[in-house]
Design a protein around this motif. Sequence first.
Motif, PDB file in Angstrom:
ATOM      1  N   SER A 281      -4.601 -11.141  -0.264  1.00 27.40           N
ATOM      2  CA  SER A 281      -4.113 -10.446  -1.460  1.00 27.40           C
ATOM      3  C   SER A 281      -3.070 -11.268  -2.205  1.00 27.40           C
ATOM      4  O   SER A 281      -2.530 -10.808  -3.216  1.00 27.40           O
ATOM      5  CB  SER A 281      -3.516  -9.079  -1.084  1.00 27.40           C
ATOM      6  OG  SER A 281      -2.408  -9.240  -0.205  1.00 27.40           O
TER       7      SER A 281
ATOM      8  N   GLY B  33     -13.467  -3.441  -2.608  1.00 29.44           N
ATOM      9  CA  GLY B  33     -13.238  -3.610  -1.180  1.00 29.44           C
ATOM     10  C   GLY B  33     -11.829  -4.058  -0.860  1.00 29.44           C
ATOM     11  O   GLY B  33     -11.382  -3.933   0.284  1.00 29.44           O
ATOM     12  N   GLN B  34     -11.124  -4.573  -1.859  1.00 30.02           N
ATOM     13  CA  GLN B  34      -9.733  -4.971  -1.642  1.00 30.02           C
ATOM     14  C   GLN B  34      -8.882  -3.718  -1.483  1.00 30.02           C
ATOM     15  O   GLN B  34      -8.941  -2.800  -2.312  1.00 30.02           O
ATOM     16  CB  GLN B  34      -9.234  -5.808  -2.822  1.00 30.02           C
ATOM     17  CG  GLN B  34      -7.777  -6.212  -2.741  1.00 30.02           C
ATOM     18  CD  GLN B  34      -7.451  -7.067  -1.541  1.00 30.02           C
ATOM     19  OE1 GLN B  34      -6.981  -6.555  -0.520  1.00 30.02           O
ATOM     20  NE2 GLN B  34      -7.732  -8.358  -1.634  1.00 30.02           N
ATOM     21  N   THR B  35      -8.112  -3.652  -0.425  1.00 25.65           N
ATOM     22  CA  THR B  35      -7.323  -2.460  -0.137  1.00 25.65           C
ATOM     23  C   THR B  35      -5.870  -2.598  -0.544  1.00 25.65           C
ATOM     24  O   THR B  35      -5.113  -1.630  -0.470  1.00 25.65           O
ATOM     25  CB  THR B  35      -7.378  -2.137   1.372  1.00 25.65           C
ATOM     26  OG1 THR B  35      -6.865  -3.262   2.111  1.00 25.65           O
ATOM     27  CG2 THR B  35      -8.799  -1.833   1.799  1.00 25.65           C
ATOM     28  N   GLU B  36      -5.445  -3.791  -0.972  1.00 29.73           N
ATOM     29  CA  GLU B  36      -4.049  -4.003  -1.336  1.00 29.73           C
ATOM     30  C   GLU B  36      -3.942  -4.572  -2.741  1.00 29.73           C
ATOM     31  O   GLU B  36      -4.850  -5.278  -3.213  1.00 29.73           O
ATOM     32  CB  GLU B  36      -3.372  -4.966  -0.350  1.00 29.73           C
ATOM     33  CG  GLU B  36      -3.303  -4.445   1.070  1.00 29.73           C
ATOM     34  CD  GLU B  36      -2.456  -5.339   1.954  1.00 29.73           C
ATOM     35  OE1 GLU B  36      -1.886  -6.317   1.430  1.00 29.73           O
ATOM     36  OE2 GLU B  36      -2.368  -5.051   3.157  1.00 29.73           O
TER      37      GLU B  36
ATOM     38  N   VAL C 115       0.827  -1.215   0.000  1.00 26.48           N
ATOM     39  CA  VAL C 115       0.000   0.000   0.000  1.00 26.48           C
ATOM     40  C   VAL C 115       0.855   1.256   0.000  1.00 26.48           C
ATOM     41  O   VAL C 115       0.403   2.317  -0.428  1.00 26.48           O
ATOM     42  CB  VAL C 115      -0.955   0.012   1.206  1.00 26.48           C
ATOM     43  CG1 VAL C 115      -1.971  -1.101   1.097  1.00 26.48           C
ATOM     44  CG2 VAL C 115      -0.184  -0.096   2.526  1.00 26.48           C
TER      45      VAL C 115
ATOM     46  N   HIS D 102      -9.303 -10.030  -5.950  1.00 26.63           N
ATOM     47  CA  HIS D 102      -9.169  -8.724  -6.578  1.00 26.63           C
ATOM     48  C   HIS D 102     -10.556  -8.209  -6.946  1.00 26.63           C
ATOM     49  O   HIS D 102     -11.044  -8.419  -8.054  1.00 26.63           O
ATOM     50  CB  HIS D 102      -8.281  -8.839  -7.822  1.00 26.63           C
ATOM     51  CG  HIS D 102      -7.960  -7.524  -8.451  1.00 26.63           C
ATOM     52  ND1 HIS D 102      -8.571  -7.073  -9.598  1.00 26.63           N
ATOM     53  CD2 HIS D 102      -7.090  -6.562  -8.069  1.00 26.63           C
ATOM     54  CE1 HIS D 102      -8.081  -5.896  -9.909  1.00 26.63           C
ATOM     55  NE2 HIS D 102      -7.188  -5.556  -9.006  1.00 26.63           N
TER      56      HIS D 102
ATOM     57  N   GLN E 177     -11.560 -11.465  -0.376  1.00 33.62           N
ATOM     58  CA  GLN E 177     -10.666 -10.318  -0.438  1.00 33.62           C
ATOM     59  C   GLN E 177      -9.863 -10.101   0.834  1.00 33.62           C
ATOM     60  O   GLN E 177      -9.019  -9.213   0.878  1.00 33.62           O
ATOM     61  CB  GLN E 177     -11.465  -9.055  -0.759  1.00 33.62           C
ATOM     62  CG  GLN E 177     -12.430  -8.644   0.355  1.00 33.62           C
ATOM     63  CD  GLN E 177     -13.300  -7.481  -0.055  1.00 33.62           C
ATOM     64  OE1 GLN E 177     -13.778  -7.417  -1.175  1.00 33.62           O
ATOM     65  NE2 GLN E 177     -13.505  -6.539   0.860  1.00 33.62           N
TER      66      GLN E 177
END
Length: 707
Positions: free
Chosen positions: A597, A622-625, A417, A619, A594
């Motif tokens: 990752s 809502g996936q943050t990475e 990130v 993927h 999710q």
Amino acid sequence: MRGSQDVISVLARAVRRIEGAVAGGRVTPAVRTEFQAAALLAREQHARIRADGTGSAAQLQRLDGLATTLARTAVRDPRLLALLAADAVVSEAARSLARDMFRTGGVEPAAVEVAPAEAVAVTAPAPAPERRVVPQSVVSRQLANPFLAPDYSAVRDEPARPHRLAGWELLEPLLRSFERAGGGAPACMELPAPSSVRVPAGHQLMPHQAQLVGAAADGHRTFLLADEPGLGKTAQALLAAEVAGAYPLLVVVPNVVKTNWAREAARWIPHRGATVIHGDGESIDGFADVVVVNYEVLDRHVGWIGDFGFRGMVVDEAHFIKNTASQRSRHVLELSARIRSRGPAPLLMALTGTPLINDIDDFRAIWRFLGWIDETKPLDELMDSLEDDGLSPADQGFYFAARQSVIDLGIVRRRKVDVAADIPARRVADLPVELDERAGRSLRAAERDLARRMVTRYETALANRTSGVVVEGVDHGLVRQVARWEQKDASSSKAGENVFTMMRHIGRAKAGLAADYAAQLARSAGKVVFFAKHVDVMDAAEETFTRLGVRFSSIRGDQTPTVRQANIDAFVGDPEVAVAVCSLTAAGVGLNLQVASDIVLAELSWTAAEQTQAIDRCHRIGQTEPVTAWRIIAAQTIDARIAALIDSKAGLAARALDGSEEEVGSSVDVQLEALVGLLTEALMEAQVGVQTGSAPGPDLLAGVDVL
């Protein structure tokens, strides 16, 4: 200086003559005498330039190049190697010729003391422990390079600086300083701004990678590189070694990634030879710049590795050495100590994705490997930094300052990130693996059987052709027709070994390796989704996870909805469940995973769409990475061919960079093209064999690996 240059020119002419004679198989007594004289001349001229400073760095470099050529030439002829053995006698003729070569080069022979035989001979290694081996290629290097022995003259013993903190217990406070760090505390040394790094054409470093390579170029020599998986630690390590001149370089890795290290070396430093140690090392190249060995066989090779003269060492998945009582840890620490004792300033890199705040005590072994501490205390560089802070463990500010002192020694930690602008939102990374020797032989034999069957079918069809059409070389139209027949038979189970059964065999053979890699990811990066096509591959993977103590959920097509949802919930909600073992067909659609990752694709899909659907379980909105899918490829099998076909049909680059799901071609296309390629290659091999008289027609395939 002029004399030095002229002597090198004389030596160069002699080396060319010797090299030509060996290449032509004309190693006469005169050639052997000239070889021995040239070896003496190379050694003595090298020593003379170093001693009196009469030559330039360029001359030393050219001299080393000529000596290496002599070494490689000697390996090709046992009679020349024998002249470099410990008990070899330097003939008077060789001594006399060496003096004449010095005179020709303008150096007065009276000023030159040609080394006696015992100075040139290589010391025989001490008897090895019971399980130790020394590969023949390494012996050849040792015998062929007495005039290029590792130079440890720059190592100096310096008196220890008196330390104010000598009476304090410091290791525990240093480790605890990482646990006491508050939120937002830095976990990365100060790195230079990204600068231009020379890489092969067609490749480009991300800014965060260039920063670490820049630090190595600036002279930093120890790194705990703890970037998250998928941020290119391998490339950073190889290029750091390049800018640091840390060759030969030793790389110690888990078995599952050692083939990938060799492939990455060929990609990022193609001018450097890389070799991989398998088993007892019979196939390694003793003259390679990069030597890759896995933890499992390190015990057999630690003896000769310690004497090889490595100037750098990389330990991948460094958390493998956390138990200092284990054999693998002891061997790694022993080799590090030997490399550091011989210096100067070797490059030492520990690579791991394990977050720094977890299991802090595990870093004792890593810090020892890097030379920051020993069993009981910080070593000089770290101790000097602690001294300069003017604090002790009794002071409130000690822990913050101590933690920073350790970080400044070379801890580099970046998260996905944090560098999201540098990497794609989703990417597919291929990880080639070497199968077990027995499994590899069996699969290659099955491929040969399939190729032979298609060759026979092709030749029968060709002999029965009534059209009268004659095609020079391989008839590619008939090849495609034979491939269609084979494909139809395989679909109807008429054939024995076919492309479908082979892919299933390959999946079983690499199941344990794929699961082992997934376990590594789970320990270093968090939850992992593991996809396989066949139930027996899933079973084998789950057995591996159980053996490794990794908790998992199983998501299969034969489960009731209640059981299936319970297993999904366990993976998503239970932090102790590290891996979801999923059926590619049953779990490839309709699931939201999710929470992870990282994805491991243990078996290949026949289409890119099926693969993309699996990746999209993680993927998604809502996936943050960024998401990385690790595709496990069995090297030197049809697996690699099919992976390339899938990529060419669907455009892997588009999927990796922008998530495009565009699909060109179907699964039938990939299967057909795999058979076409296999048959075409077999026919071309057979034709070459017939033309050269090496084999009678298609039977030559019986002893040839088709892939």
